[in-house]
Design a protein around this motif. Sequence first.
Motif, short mmCIF file in Angstrom:
data_model
loop_
_atom_site.label_atom_id
_atom_site.label_comp_id
_atom_site.label_asym_id
_atom_site.label_seq_id
_atom_site.Cartn_x
_atom_site.Cartn_y
_atom_site.Cartn_z
N ALA A 42 9.35 -49.28 -19.96
CA ALA A 42 9.34 -48.87 -21.38
C ALA A 42 10.23 -47.66 -21.60
O ALA A 42 10.99 -47.61 -22.59
CB ALA A 42 7.91 -48.59 -21.82
N TYR A 43 10.16 -46.69 -20.71
CA TYR A 43 11.01 -45.49 -20.85
C TYR A 43 12.49 -45.86 -20.68
O TYR A 43 13.34 -45.34 -21.41
CB TYR A 43 10.62 -44.40 -19.86
CG TYR A 43 9.47 -43.55 -20.34
CD1 TYR A 43 9.67 -42.56 -21.31
CD2 TYR A 43 8.19 -43.72 -19.85
CE1 TYR A 43 8.62 -41.78 -21.78
CE2 TYR A 43 7.13 -42.94 -20.30
CZ TYR A 43 7.36 -41.98 -21.26
OH TYR A 43 6.32 -41.22 -21.73
N THR B 194 13.83 -48.75 -21.34
CA THR B 194 14.24 -49.48 -22.55
C THR B 194 14.47 -48.51 -23.70
O THR B 194 15.47 -48.62 -24.43
CB THR B 194 13.15 -50.51 -22.93
OG1 THR B 194 13.01 -51.45 -21.86
CG2 THR B 194 13.51 -51.25 -24.20
N GLN B 195 13.57 -47.56 -23.85
CA GLN B 195 13.66 -46.57 -24.93
C GLN B 195 14.94 -45.74 -24.82
O GLN B 195 15.51 -45.33 -25.83
CB GLN B 195 12.45 -45.66 -24.89
CG GLN B 195 12.42 -44.60 -25.96
CD GLN B 195 11.22 -43.66 -25.84
OE1 GLN B 195 10.48 -43.72 -24.87
NE2 GLN B 195 11.06 -42.79 -26.81
N THR B 196 15.38 -45.49 -23.59
CA THR B 196 16.56 -44.65 -23.37
C THR B 196 17.82 -45.46 -23.05
O THR B 196 18.79 -44.92 -22.54
CB THR B 196 16.30 -43.64 -22.23
OG1 THR B 196 16.04 -44.37 -21.03
CG2 THR B 196 15.14 -42.73 -22.57
N CYS C 22 12.05 -37.72 -20.50
CA CYS C 22 11.10 -38.14 -21.53
C CYS C 22 9.71 -38.35 -20.95
O CYS C 22 8.71 -37.93 -21.54
CB CYS C 22 11.58 -39.42 -22.21
SG CYS C 22 13.01 -39.21 -23.28
#
Length: 65
Positions: A11-12, A14-16, A26
């Motif tokens: 998830a991190y 993907t977010q970045t 993050c």
Amino acid sequence: MSCPVEAIAAAYLTQTSGDLALALRCAITDALADLLEAERRTRERSRLISRGFVRGQMEDTGDRP
């Protein structure tokens, strides 16, 4: 995704947009924010418990043996 750690890491990332360094920063920032909030809640509970204990002592009429 076999475990929550893998899901969180994905998830991190993907977010970045796949930026590993940013994803790590993050994740650390979020973890520290959660830790500080948990510590704040613990202090607040402790303060409320202490206040309740003191109030209970003040209301003691001395009727108990």
